[in-house]
Design a protein around this motif. Structure first.
Motif, PDB file in Angstrom:
ATOM      1  N   HIS A 133      50.876  60.616  41.506  1.00  0.00           N
ATOM      2  CA  HIS A 133      50.779  60.923  42.930  1.00  0.00           C
ATOM      3  C   HIS A 133      49.543  61.782  43.183  1.00  0.00           C
ATOM      4  CE1 HIS A 133      53.459  61.622  46.699  1.00  0.00           C
ATOM      5  NE2 HIS A 133      52.185  61.733  47.021  1.00  0.00           N
ATOM      6  N   GLU A 168      51.679  56.724  45.982  1.00  0.00           N
ATOM      7  CA  GLU A 168      52.527  56.897  47.163  1.00  0.00           C
ATOM      8  C   GLU A 168      51.903  56.210  48.383  1.00  0.00           C
ATOM      9  OE1 GLU A 168      52.139  60.262  49.548  1.00  0.00           O
ATOM     10  OE2 GLU A 168      54.217  60.319  50.196  1.00  0.00           O
ATOM     11  N   TYR A 191      55.781  58.066  57.735  1.00  0.00           N
ATOM     12  CA  TYR A 191      54.724  58.156  58.752  1.00  0.00           C
ATOM     13  C   TYR A 191      54.872  57.059  59.801  1.00  0.00           C
ATOM     14  CZ  TYR A 191      52.597  61.512  55.622  1.00  0.00           C
ATOM     15  OH  TYR A 191      52.378  62.618  54.829  1.00  0.00           O
ATOM     16  N   HIS A 227      57.661  57.189  50.325  1.00  0.00           N
ATOM     17  CA  HIS A 227      57.896  58.441  51.051  1.00  0.00           C
ATOM     18  C   HIS A 227      58.965  58.075  52.080  1.00  0.00           C
ATOM     19  CE1 HIS A 227      56.187  62.100  53.360  1.00  0.00           C
ATOM     20  NE2 HIS A 227      57.254  61.685  54.019  1.00  0.00           N
ATOM     21  N   VAL A 258      59.185  59.285  45.893  1.00  0.00           N
ATOM     22  CA  VAL A 258      58.152  60.310  45.719  1.00  0.00           C
ATOM     23  C   VAL A 258      58.638  61.656  46.255  1.00  0.00           C
ATOM     24  CG1 VAL A 258      56.316  58.579  45.845  1.00  0.00           C
ATOM     25  CG2 VAL A 258      56.916  59.901  47.889  1.00  0.00           C
ATOM     26  N   HIS A 259      58.018  62.700  45.762  1.00  0.00           N
ATOM     27  CA  HIS A 259      58.317  64.103  46.122  1.00  0.00           C
ATOM     28  C   HIS A 259      59.748  64.314  46.643  1.00  0.00           C
ATOM     29  CE1 HIS A 259      57.194  62.755  50.106  1.00  0.00           C
ATOM     30  NE2 HIS A 259      55.907  62.780  49.879  1.00  0.00           N
ATOM     31  N   ASP A 302      51.193  65.196  44.050  1.00  0.00           N
ATOM     32  CA  ASP A 302      50.971  64.983  45.478  1.00  0.00           C
ATOM     33  C   ASP A 302      49.736  65.769  45.935  1.00  0.00           C
ATOM     34  OD1 ASP A 302      51.303  64.057  48.060  1.00  0.00           O
ATOM     35  OD2 ASP A 302      53.050  65.280  48.517  1.00  0.00           O
TER      36      ASP A 302
HETATM   37 ZN   LIG Z   1      54.333  61.865  50.913  1.00  0.00          ZN
END
Ligand SMILES: [Zn+2]
Length: 517
Positions: free
Chosen positions: A87, A111, A202, A228, A261-262, A378
């Protein structure tokens, strides 16, 4: 080993070569790393060994004496596979150098991904990179292209500019748009993308079927997805839990290998329920993997969808403008509103957990130490006055800004979890930063079978560090401080960091690219 050596010597005699010189030749490597504590998570090796490297490959791991043109004394040090960051948004030379000083030998943009994929690989190859690089296909860019009728450009500025246009973030794709998105993603995979990156958070207005269809496309291509999650919220509906459940459902319903992710930032403080759901899905055979970074703050554009709308404060567990910092300074409500309106692409640090409290740290630990999970930074690029630090700039200026994870994820993880709190073993820590990430990719990308290992035949991506001193130095206020304690960082057999000093004259990074088809 002896038998092969015997044949080799006999062959030399037949060829008329003296035995003694043949024996000497057999012992000569390009690099010999002597007497270090060699860690290989796949085999469980954790013992003192000598490691020989020839032409970029590890060619011997032994208790016997070896000699080489370059001898490295590793006594008292850990010799580990180079760290693999799944990432890494900062795909610039300075960002990669900062990561190299944190032990990273491979930095992949998975990501978000890139689009067009070929343009990215062409540019990297032309400029050269200090560490190995690669990327997935950027689904969000395909979506922006389809909705805004724009040609994608593989840089983050293009993305942050597009945040001003709500349509691609909020609306369901028409059949024609869906067809275009699928075609662009497929093309990216054909060009060697390592999987599909979904910045779904997003574009939370995306249709459920679109996410399913593109995940299915990845499953059929035999590559992983990197998501994400759609929502960031402690409250239902549209909670972080729901977003995570969608990833699990898409993986179960398509057979795709899905990487979350994260996990630390998306879960906010809801990690117990989310973690239980994911662990159970894994036990049922759903192919889910996870990553986290060891910080209680994230970072993104201030105008992102998750920080807008009437209820975002309640949804994120009571965040205010004060949770956001820009350039090391916490924001007032007025500053926050003005930036969201006029400069939505402004990169900000978002403090979602207070790790100075035991409660905050305990929540973070659950993500960072999630069973089977890996560490990924990230991290991003470096900015001075809002502009990217140029590719020839080194060292990175003291006033340059990024989230400290861009410089210090790996040393911070080792310092805190291995040395200071002794929460996990060195072997498990090294698994989380090298072999684990390699495993996540290796079914789709055979190149990764040679990474994350200290074994004969593996790529000579190696880091040597002192566990007693390795440390992060970057802070939220002063992020542009390189980590220390990594004595050697070797990329493909080329020492990039020697005696703790970065060599700016070499760019040994190689592409990781999915060209098996
Ligand atoms: Zn992210």
């Amino acid at each position: 080993m002896k038998r092969i050596g015997g044949y080799f010597i006999k062959l030399m005699i037949v060829l008329g070569v003296g035995v003694s010189s043949a024996a000497a030749a057999e012992k000569t490597y390009d690099i010999a790393i002597i007497g270090g504590r060699v860690i290989d998570p796949e085999t469980g090796l954790d013992a003192v060994r000598n490691v020989g490297v020839t032409k970029g490959t590890i060619t011997i791991v032994t208790t016997k004496d070896i000699t080489a043109k370059t001898m490295i004394d590793a006594q008292g040090k850990v010799v580990s596979p180079g760290f693999i960051d799944l990432h890494a948004h900062g795909q610039t030379i300075p960002a990669a150098r900062m990561q190299a000083l944190d032990g990273v030998t491979t930095g992949l943009e998975l990501e978000a991904g890139v689009l067009p994929v070929s343009d990215y690989y062409d540019q990297m190859a032309k400029e050269g990179r200090p560490i190995n690089y690669g990327a997935s296909v950027n689904w969000a860019y395909a979506r922006i292209a389809a909705f805004l009728n724009k040609k994608p450009r593989h840089d983050i500025d293009w993305f942050f500019e597009s945040l001003k246009e709500p349509v691609w973030q909020e609306e369901i794709a028409t059949d024609a748009q869906q067809a275009e998105i699928s075609a662009l993603v497929s093309k990216g995979l054909d060009e060697g993308g390592l999987g599909v990156g979904f910045l779904l958070g997003y574009a939370p207005g995306t249709g459920r079927k679109e996410y399913y269809k593109i995940t299915d496309l990845a499953a059929k291509a035999g590559v992983p997805t990197f998501t994400h999650a759609r929502f960031l919220s402690m409250l239902e509906p549209e909670s972080s839990f729901e977003g995570m459940a969608e990833i699990v459902a898409a993986a179960a319903g398509t057979g795709a290998q899905a990487h979350i992710v994260h996990m630390n930032s998306i879960s906010l403080r809801d990690i117990d329920t989310i973690g239980e759901m994911i662990a159970t899905a894994q036990k049922q055979g759903v192919k889910i993997t996870t990553e986290a970074y060891p910080y209680g703050a994230g970072s993104t554009g201030i105008g992102s969808a998750m920080f807008r709308g009437p209820k975002w404060r309640e949804r994120t567990g009571g965040m205010t403008a004060h949770n956001f910092d820009v350039g090391g300074k916490r924001l007032t409500e007025d500053e926050f509103s003005a930036l969201q309106k006029d400069h939505p692409g402004t990169e900000t640090v978002i403090h979602f957990l207070d790790t100075t409290t035991a409660e905050g740290q305990a929540v973070l630990d659950k993500s960072v130490l999630f069973p089977g999970g890996v560490i990924a930074s990230d991290g991003g690029g470096w900015l001075v006055d809002g502009k990217n630090v140029s590719k020839d700039t080194w060292p990175i200026p003291e006033n340059a800004w990024s989230h400290p994870r861009s410089a210090a994820t790996y040393s911070s993880f080792l310092r805190h979890y291995v040395r200071e709190t002794k929460t996990i073993s060195v072997l498990e820590a090294i698994r989380r930063v090298s072999f684990g990430p390699a495993q996540i990719l290796e079914d789709a990308v055979p190149q990764m079978k040679r990474k994350g290992r200290i074994q004969v035949g593996a790529d000579a991506d190696i880091v040597i560090f002192d566990l007693a001193t390795v440390t992060d130095r970057a802070t939220y206020e002063k992020p542009a401080r390189a980590s220390s304690g990594f004595d050697y960082v070797i990329v493909g057999g080329v020492p990039l960091v020697k005696d703790g000093i970065l060599d700016t004259t070499v760019l040994p990074g190689q592409p990781v690219r999915n060209l098996q088809k």
